[in-house]
Design a protein around this motif. Structure first.
Motif, PDB file in Angstrom:
ATOM      1  N   PRO A  25       1.073   0.646   5.831  1.00  0.00           N
ATOM      2  CA  PRO A  25       1.356  -0.519   4.998  1.00  0.00           C
ATOM      3  C   PRO A  25       1.709  -1.777   5.808  1.00  0.00           C
ATOM      4  CG  PRO A  25       3.134   1.085   4.832  1.00  0.00           C
ATOM      5  CD  PRO A  25       2.052   1.699   5.667  1.00  0.00           C
ATOM      6  N   ARG A  26       2.218  -1.616   7.023  1.00  0.00           N
ATOM      7  CA  ARG A  26       2.574  -2.780   7.852  1.00  0.00           C
ATOM      8  C   ARG A  26       1.341  -3.558   8.286  1.00  0.00           C
ATOM      9  NH1 ARG A  26       4.251  -1.542  12.574  1.00  0.00           N
ATOM     10  NH2 ARG A  26       3.630   0.613  12.406  1.00  0.00           N
ATOM     11  N   THR A  27       0.294  -2.838   8.667  1.00  0.00           N
ATOM     12  CA  THR A  27      -0.924  -3.489   9.139  1.00  0.00           C
ATOM     13  C   THR A  27      -2.019  -3.533   8.078  1.00  0.00           C
ATOM     14  OG1 THR A  27      -1.761  -1.399  10.038  1.00  0.00           O
ATOM     15  CG2 THR A  27      -0.485  -2.818  11.534  1.00  0.00           C
ATOM     16  N   ALA A  28      -1.778  -2.901   6.931  1.00  0.00           N
ATOM     17  CA  ALA A  28      -2.753  -2.823   5.833  1.00  0.00           C
ATOM     18  C   ALA A  28      -4.064  -2.195   6.299  1.00  0.00           C
ATOM     19  CB  ALA A  28      -2.977  -4.189   5.210  1.00  0.00           C
ATOM     20  N   VAL A  29      -3.939  -1.111   7.050  1.00  0.00           N
ATOM     21  CA  VAL A  29      -5.116  -0.392   7.545  1.00  0.00           C
ATOM     22  C   VAL A  29      -5.132   1.012   6.953  1.00  0.00           C
ATOM     23  CG1 VAL A  29      -6.231   0.602   9.590  1.00  0.00           C
ATOM     24  CG2 VAL A  29      -5.239  -1.683   9.703  1.00  0.00           C
ATOM     25  N   VAL A  30      -6.286   1.373   6.416  1.00  0.00           N
ATOM     26  CA  VAL A  30      -6.531   2.742   5.973  1.00  0.00           C
ATOM     27  C   VAL A  30      -7.607   3.290   6.894  1.00  0.00           C
ATOM     28  CG1 VAL A  30      -7.357   4.228   4.117  1.00  0.00           C
ATOM     29  CG2 VAL A  30      -5.959   2.217   3.573  1.00  0.00           C
ATOM     30  N   GLU A  31      -7.281   4.360   7.601  1.00  0.00           N
ATOM     31  CA  GLU A  31      -8.221   4.940   8.560  1.00  0.00           C
ATOM     32  C   GLU A  31      -8.573   6.354   8.112  1.00  0.00           C
ATOM     33  OE1 GLU A  31      -8.698   5.547  13.386  1.00  0.00           O
ATOM     34  OE2 GLU A  31      -6.765   4.897  12.569  1.00  0.00           O
ATOM     35  N   LEU A  32      -9.870   6.596   7.993  1.00  0.00           N
ATOM     36  CA  LEU A  32     -10.389   7.887   7.547  1.00  0.00           C
ATOM     37  C   LEU A  32     -11.438   8.386   8.521  1.00  0.00           C
ATOM     38  CD1 LEU A  32     -11.042   6.848   3.838  1.00  0.00           C
ATOM     39  CD2 LEU A  32      -9.081   8.126   4.681  1.00  0.00           C
ATOM     40  N   ARG A  33     -11.643   9.707   8.515  1.00  0.00           N
ATOM     41  CA  ARG A  33     -12.677  10.297   9.364  1.00  0.00           C
ATOM     42  C   ARG A  33     -13.530  11.229   8.507  1.00  0.00           C
ATOM     43  NH1 ARG A  33      -9.629  12.897  12.805  1.00  0.00           N
ATOM     44  NH2 ARG A  33      -9.762  14.866  11.728  1.00  0.00           N
ATOM     45  N   MET A  60       0.856  -1.172   0.000  1.00  0.00           N
ATOM     46  CA  MET A  60       0.000   0.000   0.000  1.00  0.00           C
ATOM     47  C   MET A  60       0.901   1.233   0.000  1.00  0.00           C
ATOM     48  SD  MET A  60      -2.733   1.277   2.909  1.00  0.00           S
ATOM     49  CE  MET A  60      -2.624  -0.275   3.681  1.00  0.00           C
ATOM     50  N   ASP A  61       0.695   2.079  -0.956  1.00  0.00           N
ATOM     51  CA  ASP A  61       1.483   3.292  -1.126  1.00  0.00           C
ATOM     52  C   ASP A  61       0.681   4.484  -0.592  1.00  0.00           C
ATOM     53  OD1 ASP A  61       2.149   5.791  -2.638  1.00  0.00           O
ATOM     54  OD2 ASP A  61       3.734   4.502  -3.423  1.00  0.00           O
ATOM     55  N   GLU A  62       1.263   5.243   0.329  1.00  0.00           N
ATOM     56  CA  GLU A  62       0.532   6.358   0.935  1.00  0.00           C
ATOM     57  C   GLU A  62       0.113   7.407  -0.092  1.00  0.00           C
ATOM     58  OE1 GLU A  62       0.730   9.566   4.575  1.00  0.00           O
ATOM     59  OE2 GLU A  62       2.119   7.878   4.582  1.00  0.00           O
ATOM     60  N   SER A  63       0.932   7.632  -1.113  1.00  0.00           N
ATOM     61  CA  SER A  63       0.566   8.628  -2.125  1.00  0.00           C
ATOM     62  C   SER A  63      -0.660   8.178  -2.916  1.00  0.00           C
ATOM     63  CB  SER A  63       1.744   8.927  -3.056  1.00  0.00           C
ATOM     64  OG  SER A  63       2.096   7.780  -3.797  1.00  0.00           O
ATOM     65  N   THR A  64      -0.806   6.876  -3.145  1.00  0.00           N
ATOM     66  CA  THR A  64      -1.985   6.347  -3.821  1.00  0.00           C
ATOM     67  C   THR A  64      -3.221   6.548  -2.961  1.00  0.00           C
ATOM     68  OG1 THR A  64      -0.642   4.689  -4.947  1.00  0.00           O
ATOM     69  CG2 THR A  64      -3.001   4.269  -4.841  1.00  0.00           C
ATOM     70  N   VAL A  65      -3.097   6.276  -1.680  1.00  0.00           N
ATOM     71  CA  VAL A  65      -4.215   6.475  -0.754  1.00  0.00           C
ATOM     72  C   VAL A  65      -4.586   7.950  -0.685  1.00  0.00           C
ATOM     73  CG1 VAL A  65      -4.989   6.244   1.635  1.00  0.00           C
ATOM     74  CG2 VAL A  65      -3.624   4.422   0.590  1.00  0.00           C
ATOM     75  N   THR A  66      -3.594   8.815  -0.597  1.00  0.00           N
ATOM     76  CA  THR A  66      -3.836  10.256  -0.535  1.00  0.00           C
ATOM     77  C   THR A  66      -4.569  10.733  -1.783  1.00  0.00           C
ATOM     78  OG1 THR A  66      -1.896  10.579   0.858  1.00  0.00           O
ATOM     79  CG2 THR A  66      -2.733  12.517  -0.282  1.00  0.00           C
ATOM     80  N   ALA A  67      -4.153  10.258  -2.951  1.00  0.00           N
ATOM     81  CA  ALA A  67      -4.811  10.646  -4.200  1.00  0.00           C
ATOM     82  C   ALA A  67      -6.262  10.182  -4.225  1.00  0.00           C
ATOM     83  CB  ALA A  67      -4.047  10.077  -5.390  1.00  0.00           C
ATOM     84  N   ALA A  68      -6.525   8.978  -3.745  1.00  0.00           N
ATOM     85  CA  ALA A  68      -7.900   8.460  -3.701  1.00  0.00           C
ATOM     86  C   ALA A  68      -8.752   9.279  -2.739  1.00  0.00           C
ATOM     87  CB  ALA A  68      -7.895   6.988  -3.295  1.00  0.00           C
ATOM     88  N   VAL A  69      -8.193   9.632  -1.603  1.00  0.00           N
ATOM     89  CA  VAL A  69      -8.933  10.446  -0.627  1.00  0.00           C
ATOM     90  C   VAL A  69      -9.257  11.807  -1.223  1.00  0.00           C
ATOM     91  CG1 VAL A  69      -8.805  11.583   1.630  1.00  0.00           C
ATOM     92  CG2 VAL A  69      -8.053   9.212   1.387  1.00  0.00           C
ATOM     93  N   GLU A  70      -8.321  12.395  -1.943  1.00  0.00           N
ATOM     94  CA  GLU A  70      -8.568  13.692  -2.590  1.00  0.00           C
ATOM     95  C   GLU A  70      -9.712  13.583  -3.593  1.00  0.00           C
ATOM     96  OE1 GLU A  70      -7.540  16.824  -2.017  1.00  0.00           O
ATOM     97  OE2 GLU A  70      -6.596  15.930  -0.259  1.00  0.00           O
ATOM     98  N   PHE A  79      -6.735  -4.832   2.319  1.00  0.00           N
ATOM     99  CA  PHE A  79      -6.556  -3.826   3.359  1.00  0.00           C
ATOM    100  C   PHE A  79      -7.842  -3.735   4.169  1.00  0.00           C
ATOM    101  CE2 PHE A  79      -8.399  -1.546  -0.177  1.00  0.00           C
ATOM    102  CZ  PHE A  79      -9.326  -0.704   0.410  1.00  0.00           C
ATOM    103  N   GLU A  80      -7.719  -3.164   5.341  1.00  0.00           N
ATOM    104  CA  GLU A  80      -8.880  -2.928   6.199  1.00  0.00           C
ATOM    105  C   GLU A  80      -9.185  -1.443   6.165  1.00  0.00           C
ATOM    106  OE1 GLU A  80     -10.309  -3.065  10.864  1.00  0.00           O
ATOM    107  OE2 GLU A  80      -8.319  -3.795  10.336  1.00  0.00           O
ATOM    108  N   LEU A  81     -10.439  -1.114   5.901  1.00  0.00           N
ATOM    109  CA  LEU A  81     -10.884   0.272   5.920  1.00  0.00           C
ATOM    110  C   LEU A  81     -11.564   0.552   7.249  1.00  0.00           C
ATOM    111  CD1 LEU A  81     -11.517   3.041   4.657  1.00  0.00           C
ATOM    112  CD2 LEU A  81     -13.589   1.995   3.705  1.00  0.00           C
ATOM    113  N   VAL A  82     -11.101   1.564   7.936  1.00  0.00           N
ATOM    114  CA  VAL A  82     -11.747   2.036   9.157  1.00  0.00           C
ATOM    115  C   VAL A  82     -12.229   3.442   8.841  1.00  0.00           C
ATOM    116  CG1 VAL A  82     -11.472   2.585  11.597  1.00  0.00           C
ATOM    117  CG2 VAL A  82     -10.221   0.654  10.608  1.00  0.00           C
TER     118      VAL A  82
END
Length: 87
Positions: free
Chosen positions: A31-39, A1-11, A73-76
């Motif tokens: 990326p270690r725990t494969a967790v994406v956490e959003l609020r 999981m690449d943080e820049s990819t996640v950031t782009a998706a969130v945008e 990944f796990e989405l929270v």
């Protein structure tokens, strides 16, 4: 999981939410725990019913993230409109 990819998706997801006065904030993409956490923030929302319902929003967020994250990944998703916070 690449943080820049996640950031782009969130945008990408933030644009339509902001039109209703809401916002989506990335808390972490681990990326270690494969967790994406959003609020989801609803401070500027005058019509909560105008924002996608919690379950539908979670489905849309997960779908957009899956386009860029090939691995599991796990989405929270913290959504103040619901009691449970896991999508």
């Amino acid at each position: 999981m690449d943080e820049s990819t996640v950031t782009a998706a969130v945008e990408e997801l933030r644009r339509p939410l902001r039109a209703d006065g809401a916002d989506l904030v990335l808390i972490r993409a681990d990326p270690r725990t494969a967790v994406v956490e959003l609020r989801l923030e609803l401070d500027g929302v005058t019509c909560r019913d105008c924002v996608l319902p919690p379950d539908r929003l979670a489905d849309v967020v997960e779908s957009v993230l899956r386009r860029g994250i090939p691995d599991e990944f796990e989405l929270v998703l913290h959504d103040p409109r619901r009691d449970t916070e896991t999508a």
